[in-house]
Design a protein around this motif. Structure first.
Motif, PDB file in Angstrom:
ATOM      1  N   TRP A  23     -35.960 -35.574  73.703  1.00 19.43           N
ATOM      2  CA  TRP A  23     -35.414 -35.673  72.351  1.00 19.43           C
ATOM      3  C   TRP A  23     -34.199 -34.789  72.173  1.00 19.43           C
ATOM      4  O   TRP A  23     -33.273 -35.146  71.458  1.00 19.43           O
ATOM      5  CB  TRP A  23     -36.487 -35.325  71.322  1.00 19.43           C
ATOM      6  CG  TRP A  23     -36.956 -33.901  71.420  1.00 19.43           C
ATOM      7  CD1 TRP A  23     -37.996 -33.451  72.161  1.00 19.43           C
ATOM      8  CD2 TRP A  23     -36.386 -32.767  70.776  1.00 19.43           C
ATOM      9  NE1 TRP A  23     -38.117 -32.101  72.023  1.00 19.43           N
ATOM     10  CE2 TRP A  23     -37.139 -31.640  71.171  1.00 19.43           C
ATOM     11  CE3 TRP A  23     -35.321 -32.573  69.901  1.00 19.43           C
ATOM     12  CZ2 TRP A  23     -36.853 -30.368  70.734  1.00 19.43           C
ATOM     13  CZ3 TRP A  23     -35.042 -31.298  69.463  1.00 19.43           C
ATOM     14  CH2 TRP A  23     -35.800 -30.215  69.875  1.00 19.43           C
ATOM     15  N   TRP A  24     -34.151 -33.656  72.836  1.00 17.10           N
ATOM     16  CA  TRP A  24     -33.052 -32.716  72.631  1.00 17.10           C
ATOM     17  C   TRP A  24     -31.777 -33.157  73.347  1.00 17.10           C
ATOM     18  O   TRP A  24     -30.711 -32.656  73.061  1.00 17.10           O
ATOM     19  CB  TRP A  24     -33.451 -31.306  73.065  1.00 17.10           C
ATOM     20  CG  TRP A  24     -34.039 -31.238  74.442  1.00 17.10           C
ATOM     21  CD1 TRP A  24     -35.356 -31.237  74.761  1.00 17.10           C
ATOM     22  CD2 TRP A  24     -33.325 -31.163  75.681  1.00 17.10           C
ATOM     23  NE1 TRP A  24     -35.518 -31.167  76.117  1.00 17.10           N
ATOM     24  CE2 TRP A  24     -34.290 -31.120  76.698  1.00 17.10           C
ATOM     25  CE3 TRP A  24     -31.985 -31.135  76.021  1.00 17.10           C
ATOM     26  CZ2 TRP A  24     -33.930 -31.051  78.046  1.00 17.10           C
ATOM     27  CZ3 TRP A  24     -31.636 -31.059  77.360  1.00 17.10           C
ATOM     28  CH2 TRP A  24     -32.606 -31.021  78.352  1.00 17.10           C
ATOM     29  N   ALA A  25     -31.884 -34.101  74.260  1.00 21.90           N
ATOM     30  CA  ALA A  25     -30.696 -34.574  74.971  1.00 21.90           C
ATOM     31  C   ALA A  25     -29.742 -35.306  74.025  1.00 21.90           C
ATOM     32  O   ALA A  25     -28.543 -35.366  74.275  1.00 21.90           O
ATOM     33  CB  ALA A  25     -31.093 -35.492  76.121  1.00 21.90           C
ATOM     34  N   ALA A  27     -30.219 -34.759  70.405  1.00 24.27           N
ATOM     35  CA  ALA A  27     -30.142 -33.913  69.209  1.00 24.27           C
ATOM     36  C   ALA A  27     -29.119 -32.785  69.362  1.00 24.27           C
ATOM     37  O   ALA A  27     -28.374 -32.490  68.423  1.00 24.27           O
ATOM     38  CB  ALA A  27     -31.520 -33.337  68.890  1.00 24.27           C
ATOM     39  N   LEU A  28     -29.058 -32.139  70.508  1.00 25.09           N
ATOM     40  CA  LEU A  28     -28.137 -31.017  70.674  1.00 25.09           C
ATOM     41  C   LEU A  28     -26.664 -31.419  70.570  1.00 25.09           C
ATOM     42  O   LEU A  28     -25.897 -30.756  69.860  1.00 25.09           O
ATOM     43  CB  LEU A  28     -28.414 -30.297  71.995  1.00 25.09           C
ATOM     44  CG  LEU A  28     -29.692 -29.463  72.018  1.00 25.09           C
ATOM     45  CD1 LEU A  28     -29.865 -28.800  73.375  1.00 25.09           C
ATOM     46  CD2 LEU A  28     -29.715 -28.431  70.925  1.00 25.09           C
ATOM     47  N   LEU A  31     -25.949 -32.085  66.859  1.00 30.60           N
ATOM     48  CA  LEU A  31     -25.862 -30.850  66.073  1.00 30.60           C
ATOM     49  C   LEU A  31     -24.575 -30.091  66.358  1.00 30.60           C
ATOM     50  O   LEU A  31     -23.940 -29.566  65.446  1.00 30.60           O
ATOM     51  CB  LEU A  31     -27.070 -29.964  66.363  1.00 30.60           C
ATOM     52  CG  LEU A  31     -28.389 -30.439  65.776  1.00 30.60           C
ATOM     53  CD1 LEU A  31     -29.537 -29.563  66.263  1.00 30.60           C
ATOM     54  CD2 LEU A  31     -28.329 -30.462  64.273  1.00 30.60           C
TER      55      LEU A  31
END
Length: 67
Positions: A23-25, A27-28, A31
């Motif tokens: 998921w952070w791939a 989201a980061l 952001l």
């Protein structure tokens, strides 16, 4: 001495490879882009949030990039 060759027991897949991302791939980068967009849209407000030197540094970077 001849080397033995290995044959595949199943034919090679011709379809697309399914890859999953954490998921952070996604989201980061989103952001980071949003934070940079806010700094560009309102650089004066960024200075009020913290150290005045940080605002001066951002202004200098923007001047260099705009040239």
């Amino acid at each position: 001495m001849a080397a033995q060759t290995h044959t595949r027991s199943q034919p090679a897949a011709t379809g697309a490879v399914a890859a999953t991302l954490p998921w952070w791939a996604l989201a980061l980068p989103v952001l980071a882009f949003a934070a940079l967009l806010m700094l560009i849209a309102a650089p004066g407000e960024a200075q009020a949030a913290g150290d005045p030197a940080a605002g001066d540094t951002l202004r200098q970077i923007l001047r260099i990039l705009v040239r």
